[in-house]
Scaffold this motif. Structure first.
Motif, PDB file in Angstrom:
ATOM      1  N   GLY A  17       0.720  -1.197   0.045  1.00  0.00           N
ATOM      2  CA  GLY A  17      -0.011   0.025  -0.205  1.00  0.00           C
ATOM      3  C   GLY A  17       1.007   1.272   0.130  1.00  0.00           C
ATOM      4  O   GLY A  17       0.783   2.120  -0.881  1.00  0.00           O
ATOM      5  N   GLU A  36       9.627   3.720   7.058  1.00  0.00           N
ATOM      6  CA  GLU A  36       9.250   2.282   7.232  1.00  0.00           C
ATOM      7  C   GLU A  36      10.384   1.768   8.504  1.00  0.00           C
ATOM      8  O   GLU A  36      11.552   1.990   8.229  1.00  0.00           O
ATOM      9  N   THR A  43       4.570  -6.580   4.606  1.00  0.00           N
ATOM     10  CA  THR A  43       4.201  -8.214   5.176  1.00  0.00           C
ATOM     11  C   THR A  43       4.301  -9.004   3.597  1.00  0.00           C
ATOM     12  O   THR A  43       4.843 -10.145   3.856  1.00  0.00           O
ATOM     13  N   LYS A  53       4.824 -18.019  -1.629  1.00  0.00           N
ATOM     14  CA  LYS A  53       4.628 -18.908  -2.870  1.00  0.00           C
ATOM     15  C   LYS A  53       6.041 -19.378  -3.586  1.00  0.00           C
ATOM     16  O   LYS A  53       6.017 -20.330  -3.943  1.00  0.00           O
ATOM     17  N   ASP A 314      -4.437  -3.170   4.480  1.00  0.00           N
ATOM     18  CA  ASP A 314      -4.887  -3.954   5.432  1.00  0.00           C
ATOM     19  C   ASP A 314      -5.355  -3.222   6.784  1.00  0.00           C
ATOM     20  O   ASP A 314      -6.361  -3.469   7.574  1.00  0.00           O
ATOM     21  N   GLU A 322      -2.890  -7.907  -1.065  1.00  0.00           N
ATOM     22  CA  GLU A 322      -1.830  -7.273  -1.721  1.00  0.00           C
ATOM     23  C   GLU A 322      -2.405  -6.087  -2.724  1.00  0.00           C
ATOM     24  O   GLU A 322      -2.214  -5.000  -2.739  1.00  0.00           O
TER      25      GLU A 322
END
Ligand code: FAD
Length: 469
Positions: A17, A36, A43, A53, A314, A322
């Motif tokens: 985001g 950050e 995440t 994945k 989120d 995402e």
């Protein structure tokens, strides 16, 4: 001494985001600062979508080799493969590192100033950041909150030692012999299935009476079948109540469906019972912002109740995905630059990367009926698709299902389960966004042989004249 910065746009959180919002703001020529505390990518990139994945892919490769070693597959026989999980995790970390570097490069190119540290707000437009080189105070005209989410912790199973969240599960350097997963949502089943393929004995405990409660029962059925075939025991209607440790041995204590107590031996207990918005410890309470339950309340422009404070991803609610976070980030940057935009997608597709994969986009048949709509549905099974047959993907119960209005045949939803259906999710979402009718989908010539041919065939079936079934 504190460095004081004044900027047009302050973005807090470098997940999908926040970093997308910052890149777009930079592209639009807005002076932008991104704060950050952890690694760029958030995440999703660091401990979620990408590493999970990668692990799922590695597990699938290993599982294929194990099967070929047992009895030759497709005429291919191999010797027994060897797994070095620590090496697999390093390979996965390499992918994460490359993408993390890529995000840093994109932010730099967009002329975004990145500050590493935890932002604590003292009012809606001012925050302090403790950085390695000293304190920084940032004041901004616009603030974009993209603080993301955290794994929910069960009070009677706190994270630590053998009890792990998805973050630790993705960084294990030794394969748990016995893994018990608490929660049969998508994260728990994706990771549980991967560990089973890597060789762990896996048990799943779920309080509800079905797996994957976010997906309808027909979609979940092929996954349930694979779990059973793979030897994953699933305890439904069962509640984990605590961990019992004797010496080096741990067991998850469970109250079963019938009230019977169970003790499930576990080297690790993976708790995946949901995620919660990250709203604590950064001064949200000083910002005079309205909440919607546990989430930050926003309108269709992602504006909070405080002027020029925006919130995305989120932090603002479901779906916690995402692509929703990124789409909102891009939109908010454009709004700040003067564009008239609102967040009003027809569909946000969601994928479960289990075996087989599941995609949902738009309305399921039950949802459409509950909305009072008269519908047509069409289902096309993977077993009738040539590409699925050639990829050993036809036998696992996969299908594509379309849901359309009965009156004008406009598409309302698409659901699919099967190997690689995640790759069809974009086509499903595009068809919904473009307002496609069944005739549009059926009339779009799809390449043969591809899994995507199941989509027009499902549309034809809804129209009553499928060719290949
Ligand atoms: P986040 O990605 O959570 O980023 C928030 C960032 O803000 C974090 O980096 C945090 O360090 C930082 N931050 C917070 N507060 C502060 C502060 N005060 N100061 C400085 N920094 C701060 N989604 C999908 O769409 N597909 C998937 O396949 C998928 N798989 C997943 C698998 C797992 C195991 C997990 C856990 C999640 C998965 N998700 C998936 C969900 C996805 O990761 C999230 O929806 C997405 O990351 C949300 O993005 P975000 O920007 O809102 O927040």
């Amino acid at each position: 001494m504190t460095e004081a910065i004044t900027t047009k746009v302050l973005v807090v959180g470098g997940g999908p985001g926040g970093y997308v919002a910052a890149i777009r703001a930079g592209q639009l020529g807005l002076e932008t600062v991104l704060v950050e505390a952890d690694r760029l990518g958030g995440t999703c990139l660091i401990r979620g979508c990408i590493p999970s994945k990668a692990l799922i892919h590695a597990a699938g490769e290993y599982d294929g080799m194990v099967k070929a070693a047992g009895a030759a597959r497709m005429g291919i026989a191999v010797g027994a493969p060897n797994l070095d999980l620590a090496q697999t995790v390093r390979w996965k970390d390499g992918i994460v590192d490359k993408l993390n570097g890529g995000v840093a490069g994109l932010l730099k190119r967009a002329k975004v100033r990145t500050i590493a540290g935890w932002a604590t707000f003292s009012d809606a437009k001012t925050c302090a950041v403790q950085t390695a080189s000293g304190p920084v105070a940032v004041t901004a005209e616009h603030v974009i909150l993209a603080n993301g989410s955290l794994a929910v912790e069960l009070p009677f199973l706190p994270f630590g030692g053998p009890v792990i969240s998805s973050t630790e599960a993705l960084a294990l350097d030794r394969l748990p012999r016995k893994l018990v997963v608490v929660g049969a949502g998508y994260i728990g089943l994706e990771l549980g299935s991967a560990f089973r393929k890597l060789g762990s004995e896996v048990t799943v405990v779920e309080a509800l009476d079905r797996i994957l409660p976010g997906f309808d029962a027909e979609l979940a059925a092929p996954v349930a079948r694979w779990l059973a075939e793979a030897g994953i025991a699933v305890h439904l209607g069962a509640r984990a109540t605590g961990l019992e440790t004797v010496g080096e041995d741990h067991a998850l204590v469970v109250e079963g469906k019938d009230g019977r107590g169970l003790k499930l031996p576990a080297d690790n207990v993976l708790v995946t019972v949901g995620r919660r918005p990250n709203t604590a410890d950064w001064g949200l309470e000083t910002m005079a912002i309205d909440m919607a339950g546990p989430f930050v309340k926003v309108d269709e422009r992602c504006a909070t109740s405080m002027k020029n404070v925006w919130a995305i991803g989120d932090l603002v609610g479901e779906p916690m995905l995402e692509h929703k976070a990124a789409a909102q980030g891009e939109m908010v940057a454009e709004i700040i630059a003067g564009a008239r935009r609102r967040f009003d997608p027809v569909a946000i597709a969601a994928v479960c990367f289990t075996h087989p994969e599941i995609v949902v986009a738009g309305l399921a048949p039950d949802e459409a009926k509950a909305a009072g709509l008269d519908i047509l549905t069409g289902v096309f099974p993977y077993s009738a698709n040539g590409r699925a047959r050639s990829m050993e993907a036809a036998e696992d119960g996969g299908f594509v299902r379309v849901v359309a209005r009965a009156d004008d045949h406009r598409l309302l939803g698409v659901q699919a389960v099967g190997a690689h259906v995640s790759e069809l999710s974009g086509e499903f979402a595009l068809a919904l966004e473009m307002g496609a009718r069944l005739e549009d989908i059926a009339g779009t010539i799809h390449v043969h042989p591809t899994l995507g041919e199941a989509f027009p065939e499902a549309a034809l079936r809804a129209l009553g004249h499928a060719i290949h079934i």
